[in-house]
Design a protein around this motif. Sequence first.
Motif, PDB file in Angstrom:
ATOM      1  N   GLY A 164      44.336  43.350  47.139  1.00 17.33           N
ATOM      2  CA  GLY A 164      45.050  42.183  48.286  1.00 17.33           C
ATOM      3  C   GLY A 164      45.032  43.172  49.536  1.00 17.33           C
ATOM      4  N   ILE A 165      45.565  44.192  49.455  1.00 20.19           N
ATOM      5  CA  ILE A 165      45.536  45.156  50.694  1.00 20.19           C
ATOM      6  C   ILE A 165      44.218  45.570  51.425  1.00 20.19           C
TER       7      ILE A 165
ATOM      8  N   TRP B 152      46.612  39.333  43.708  1.00 20.00           N
ATOM      9  CA  TRP B 152      45.724  39.530  44.889  1.00 20.00           C
ATOM     10  C   TRP B 152      45.790  38.344  45.770  1.00 20.00           C
TER      11      TRP B 152
ATOM     12  N   LYS C  77      47.737  44.450  43.833  1.00 17.84           N
ATOM     13  CA  LYS C  77      48.252  44.538  45.062  1.00 17.84           C
ATOM     14  C   LYS C  77      47.231  45.531  46.043  1.00 17.84           C
TER      15      LYS C  77
ATOM     16  N   ASP D  17      59.153  42.587  47.677  1.00 13.53           N
ATOM     17  CA  ASP D  17      59.376  41.916  46.300  1.00 13.53           C
ATOM     18  C   ASP D  17      60.633  42.452  45.501  1.00 13.53           C
TER      19      ASP D  17
ATOM     20  N   SER E 100      51.154  48.109  54.310  1.00 12.26           N
ATOM     21  CA  SER E 100      50.962  46.944  53.277  1.00 12.26           C
ATOM     22  C   SER E 100      51.833  47.238  52.239  1.00 12.26           C
TER      23      SER E 100
ATOM     24  N   ARG F 209      48.308  36.297  46.083  1.00 13.23           N
ATOM     25  CA  ARG F 209      49.622  36.183  46.808  1.00 13.23           C
ATOM     26  C   ARG F 209      49.669  37.243  48.028  1.00 13.23           C
ATOM     27  N   GLU F 210      48.986  38.479  47.799  1.00 13.85           N
ATOM     28  CA  GLU F 210      48.921  39.093  48.914  1.00 13.85           C
ATOM     29  C   GLU F 210      48.058  38.638  50.222  1.00 13.85           C
TER      30      GLU F 210
ATOM     31  N   SER G 135      55.392  45.717  50.755  1.00 10.77           N
ATOM     32  CA  SER G 135      55.354  44.433  50.183  1.00 10.77           C
ATOM     33  C   SER G 135      56.054  44.783  48.943  1.00 10.77           C
TER      34      SER G 135
ATOM     35  N   ARG H  19      50.128  36.153  51.811  1.00 13.86           N
ATOM     36  CA  ARG H  19      51.063  36.707  52.632  1.00 13.86           C
ATOM     37  C   ARG H  19      50.454  37.000  53.945  1.00 13.86           C
ATOM     38  N   PHE H  20      49.312  37.718  53.659  1.00 11.26           N
ATOM     39  CA  PHE H  20      48.667  38.025  55.045  1.00 11.26           C
ATOM     40  C   PHE H  20      48.141  37.103  56.008  1.00 11.26           C
TER      41      PHE H  20
END
Length: 254
Positions: free
Chosen positions: A109-110, A11, A106, A83, A76, A13-14, A79, A17-18
């Motif tokens: 995170g999205i 989460w 993931k 990856d 999203s 990491r997502e 990703s 990235r965002f």
Amino acid sequence: MGEIEGIYTIWLREMKRFLRYRSRIVTSIVTPLLWLIIFGTGLGASIRFGGIPGGYRAFIYPGIIGQTILFTSIFSGVSVIIDRQYGFLKEILVAPISRPSIVLGKALGISTASMIQTAILLLLSFLVGVIMTPACFLVAMILSLIISMGFGGLGLLIAAFTDSMEGFNLIMSFIVLPIFLLSGALFPITGLPSWLQGAVYMNPLTYGVDALRYTILHKSVFPLGISMILLTIFAIVMVFAASFIFNVKEQSLM
């Protein structure tokens, strides 16, 4: 504890990235505002739309929020492809964490990224003459979480089947626009021809937009509870389906 830590790491990491791509955040806010201002004002001036304070722009406001959640959540899923291309996905797969936890991390995170955008749009409700109370804001954020989990899972499910960015974008172009146009975001869903009404009622975003419209404008076709139950079922099914397909596909590649 290891599973929770793994979900949190994915989460985080997502989210990094965002937040790293600020242009993406700005675009995701400016685009719906352009829809509201240009489309809402232009079309609203040519049709009479009574019954809702603020007119047509206020009517499509929940739909534009739903559009933002839809686009952010599904796109999203790319990703996973990124990856996979850079080899990071293999590092995650060999980590001591289950495949469902990877997908859940993931998806969360999205969903968080979608909720951030939703919160910004909700705070700009005064632009369309809508009064946003704390209770409405809270319920709308909960709906944003459920809707984005469902469509985030759908995006991850599609990404699990796709090996290239081009293939992913091609599939998205055939899925995202029909889902948005058939959600009732831009027009009332009552009084439609039966063939079109059937397609609208099978669209999960229809219930998301209707629930947001009830929360924000107190106007809806379906009871809020029914919409939330259907959206929750859709989210659970999509996340589990993405986990299953992700597990099967990635095991075959290792």
